[in-house]
Write a protein that holds these residues in place. Structure first.
Motif, short mmCIF file in Angstrom:
data_model
loop_
_atom_site.label_atom_id
_atom_site.label_comp_id
_atom_site.label_asym_id
_atom_site.label_seq_id
_atom_site.Cartn_x
_atom_site.Cartn_y
_atom_site.Cartn_z
N TYR A 416 11.07 -52.59 -41.14
CA TYR A 416 11.84 -52.79 -40.15
C TYR A 416 10.60 -51.31 -39.30
N GLY A 417 10.14 -51.81 -37.92
CA GLY A 417 9.98 -50.55 -36.70
C GLY A 417 10.65 -49.96 -35.24
N LEU A 418 11.74 -50.33 -35.86
CA LEU A 418 12.51 -50.02 -34.24
C LEU A 418 11.76 -48.97 -33.23
N ALA A 419 13.16 -48.02 -33.66
CA ALA A 419 12.90 -46.61 -33.58
C ALA A 419 12.58 -45.63 -34.49
N ALA A 420 12.42 -43.82 -34.54
CA ALA A 420 12.80 -43.45 -34.85
C ALA A 420 13.04 -41.90 -33.89
N TYR A 421 13.76 -40.84 -34.82
CA TYR A 421 14.48 -39.96 -33.90
C TYR A 421 13.65 -38.56 -35.24
N ILE A 422 13.00 -37.54 -34.29
CA ILE A 422 12.73 -36.84 -35.02
C ILE A 422 12.85 -35.17 -34.13
N TRP A 423 13.31 -34.51 -35.70
CA TRP A 423 14.05 -33.12 -35.27
C TRP A 423 13.37 -32.35 -35.57
N THR A 424 12.75 -31.79 -34.44
CA THR A 424 11.93 -30.21 -35.04
C THR A 424 11.58 -29.34 -34.29
N THR A 425 11.35 -27.96 -34.14
CA THR A 425 11.40 -27.69 -33.31
C THR A 425 9.66 -26.92 -33.17
N ASP A 426 8.78 -27.85 -33.66
CA ASP A 426 7.30 -27.62 -33.69
C ASP A 426 6.96 -28.50 -32.69
N LEU A 427 6.14 -28.82 -31.70
CA LEU A 427 6.31 -30.17 -30.70
C LEU A 427 5.05 -30.56 -30.92
N THR A 428 3.83 -30.06 -31.47
CA THR A 428 2.65 -30.34 -31.40
C THR A 428 3.28 -31.37 -32.89
N ARG A 429 3.92 -30.88 -34.15
CA ARG A 429 4.35 -31.36 -34.85
C ARG A 429 5.76 -33.79 -34.62
N TRP A 443 12.29 -40.84 -30.27
CA TRP A 443 13.03 -40.31 -29.82
C TRP A 443 12.66 -38.99 -30.72
N LEU A 444 12.79 -37.69 -29.66
CA LEU A 444 12.42 -36.48 -29.99
C LEU A 444 13.85 -35.31 -29.69
N ASN A 445 13.58 -34.57 -30.76
CA ASN A 445 15.26 -34.38 -30.60
C ASN A 445 16.11 -34.62 -29.50
N SER A 446 16.18 -35.66 -29.19
CA SER A 446 17.17 -36.62 -28.06
C SER A 446 17.79 -37.91 -29.03
N HIS A 447 19.13 -38.83 -28.62
CA HIS A 447 19.47 -39.66 -29.44
C HIS A 447 19.59 -40.93 -27.61
N ASN A 448 18.83 -41.78 -27.98
CA ASN A 448 18.96 -42.57 -27.42
C ASN A 448 19.03 -43.29 -26.15
N VAL A 449 18.68 -41.94 -24.95
CA VAL A 449 19.05 -41.58 -23.74
C VAL A 449 17.83 -42.36 -23.20
N ARG A 450 17.48 -43.50 -22.02
CA ARG A 450 16.32 -43.80 -21.91
C ARG A 450 16.25 -44.70 -21.10
N ASP A 451 15.11 -44.33 -19.98
CA ASP A 451 15.44 -44.38 -18.85
C ASP A 451 14.72 -45.64 -18.36
N LEU A 452 15.07 -46.87 -17.34
CA LEU A 452 15.28 -48.38 -17.70
C LEU A 452 13.49 -48.75 -17.19
N ARG A 453 12.48 -47.91 -16.72
CA ARG A 453 11.22 -48.18 -16.94
C ARG A 453 10.54 -48.13 -18.39
N THR A 454 11.14 -47.45 -18.88
CA THR A 454 10.56 -47.48 -20.19
C THR A 454 9.84 -48.80 -21.16
N PRO A 455 9.28 -49.55 -22.24
CA PRO A 455 9.37 -50.34 -22.84
C PRO A 455 10.05 -50.65 -24.15
#
Ligand code: NAD
Length: 500
Positions: A416-429, A443-455
């Motif tokens: 599968y390859g639907l979503a991924a959530y990444i939790w880190t304070t290192d933005l480069t990583r 989603w970086l440091n967040s969960h499922n908040v999505r603007d309807l314009r995005t794919p």
């Protein structure tokens, strides 16, 4: 346990074809269960190919005779806004019915109803704002693009958040000028009929919206194979997507597929641990875990692994499981006994594959209904079935990692390859990981908040194509390029290079 039954519940759920509620031609029906009691509360008309034929014919007539496909976008948008108003005005009733039919907690069902209204507002505004594509080469050429609605759109939807997911297809299809035949999921047909009344009252012309209830292998299959349906938008399991893909290939239909997932939530040692624990709990246990983007595999960096497990399991044990109509409930009843059995079988498999930290069965205080305690397995190996396979219930697999490379390998080592959530304070990583992870949405440091314009969509076995924003309008329309030469007329002839 007190059994809540909404008022004025229908006992018969019908098709809606060419502006009329109708039975199946064959008279066949199927049973619809209430997930709290598993009692049969209604029967629904079970569509066969002859019902699909009638619905497609109505949608084709409405498309061919207009006015819907040829209406000015702002006239269509006015109707779509009226639909959004109606959905908003009855969001509490919609949530009540949806909770009754699906077992989703009422507060979350309310959020889904409001999202359905937003989908209509968004696509109403988008279709008006969409500038016509016009390309000029000064003094030589003008090129423009005619956007033409493709025709009768076949929309096939799953049971996990039925009304909202139907709106996700209906709103852009209608905004684009298509007419539609909707085939909702057989476990949860209740709320789909409400569209008929909402659309009628908002002024949608007769025949533009048609609804055929029924099973996938009969009504769904007939819709996919119908020669007068040039495109299918499907959301459901990856294996069903494979069958539909093959059937669409026969007529070279347009297809959009939003499929299953087993998404990783990756928690690095430098993460905001409170935020990560809150969100990874919500990420897998909200909507009863029956969420395509659920972060159902949590990968945790070794230095914080034991602390994470301890805190996570303690919180999981405190999640309130119970009557989905109770506003305090956080996890309700799974949709159907068949699905309950599937999830429970994975819970048993998990007991042989991981270390059980929370849950592991039915809550003691809920002897009836499709209730499963939030279940947490730790130390899950990457080849375990509960790591590889979509469970679609309140079950999470947690696995430790030592390096970024190992985390990426674990995240990507799955079909599968639907979503991924990444939790880190290192933005480069975070950005590097996002770039490399196999996921349609990150989603970086967040969960499922999505603007309807995005794919919205997945990669690998999680989907084909992306919807969302302009991409949805692209899917439901043909884009015809028209090229005009201005100034000196160019005729192509052998021996001379025609301009590109
Ligand atoms: P499903 O594939 O069993 O059924 C989905 C729909 O397809 C139903 O309406 C069903 O009747 C119909 N169908 C089944 N067989 C068919 C056939 N041969 N031809 C035509 N139609 C057919 O899925 P489900 O169990 O209802 O839903 C759960 C699945 O949906 C999970 O895998 C979940 O991840 C996925 N899902 C994905 C997204 C996403 O956006 N990626 C969103 C929600 C759910």
């Amino acid at each position: 346990m007190a059994h809540y039954i909404p008022e004025n519940l229908p006992t018969r759920i019908l098709h809606y074809i060419d502006g009329e509620f109708v039975e199946s031609v064959s008279g066949e029906t199927f049973d619809v269960l209430d997930p709290v009691s598993n009692e049969n509360y209604a029967t629904a008309a079970s569509g066969q190919s002859e019902d699909i034929d009638l619905a497609v014919a109505a949608a084709k007539r409405a498309f061919d005779s207009g006015p819907w496909p040829t209406m000015l976008p702002r006239a269509r948008a006015r109707i779509l806004h009226r639909i959004a108003d109606a959905v908003e005005a009855q969001d509490a009733r919609l949530a009540e019915l949806e909770t009754f039919d699906t077992g989703l907690p009422i507060t979350q069902a309310l959020g889904q109803a409001q999202r359905a209204a937003e989908n209509f507002r968004f696509f109403a505004d988008l279709i008006v704002a969409q500038s016509d594509d016009l390309y000029k080469v000064p003094g030589r050429q003008v090129n423009y693009v005619n956007r033409k609605p493709k025709g009768v759109a076949g929309l096939i939807t799953p049971w996990n958040t039925p009304f909202m997911l139907e709106s996700w297809k209906l709103a852009p299809a209608l905004a684009s000028g298509c007419t539609v035949v909707l085939k909702p999921a057989e476990f949860t047909p209740l709320s789909a009929s409400l569209w008929a009344t909402i659309f009628e009252e908002a002024g949608l012309p007769k025949g533009v919206f048609n609804l055929v209830n029924g099973l996938g292998e009969s009504a769904g299959d007939a819709l996919v194979k119908h020669p007068d349906v040039p495109l299918i938008s499907f959301t459901g399991e990856s294996s069903t997507g494979q069958t539909i893909f093959a059937n669409c290939a026969v007529n070279l239909k347009g297809m959009s597929m939003e499929l299953g997932g087993k998404s990783p939530a990756v928690v690095f040692a430098d993460a905001d641990l409170d935020g990560a624990i809150d969100s990874t709990l919500f990420g897998v246990f909200s909507l009863n875990g029956e969420r395509c983007t659920a972060g159902s595999r949590i990968l945790v960096e070794r230095p914080i692994y034991e602390e994470f497990l301890e805190r996570y399991a303690a919180r999981a044990k405190n999640i309130v499981v119970g009557d989905p109509h109770d506003p305090k409930t956080e996890v309700g009843a799974l949709v159907h006994p068949e699905h309950y059995d599937k999830v429970m079988s994975y819970v048993e498999i998990g007991k042989t594959e991981g270390r059980l930290l929370a849950g592991g069965g039915r809550p003691d205080n809920l002897p009836d209904g499709n209730y499963v305690s939030p279940t947490v397995f730790a130390d899950v190996a990457p080849d375990a079935r509960i790591f590889q396979e979509e469970i679609f219930g309140p079950v999470v697999a947690i696995t430790p990692f030592d390096t970024d490379e190992e985390a990426l390998e674990l995240a990507n080592g799955i079909r599968y390859g639907l979503a991924a959530y990444i939790w880190t304070t290192d933005l480069t990583r975070a950005h590097n990981f996002a770039q490399s992870v196999d996921a349609g949405m990150v989603w970086l440091n967040s969960h499922n908040v999505r603007d309807l314009r995005t794919p919205f969509g997945g990669v690998k076995a999680s989907g084909l194509g992306h919807e969302g924003g302009y991409r949805s309008i692209d899917f439901y329309t043909d884009q015809q390029a028209v090229h005009i030469t201005i100034g000196e007329v160019h005729t192509a002839r052998f021996g001379a290079n025609a301009p590109d």
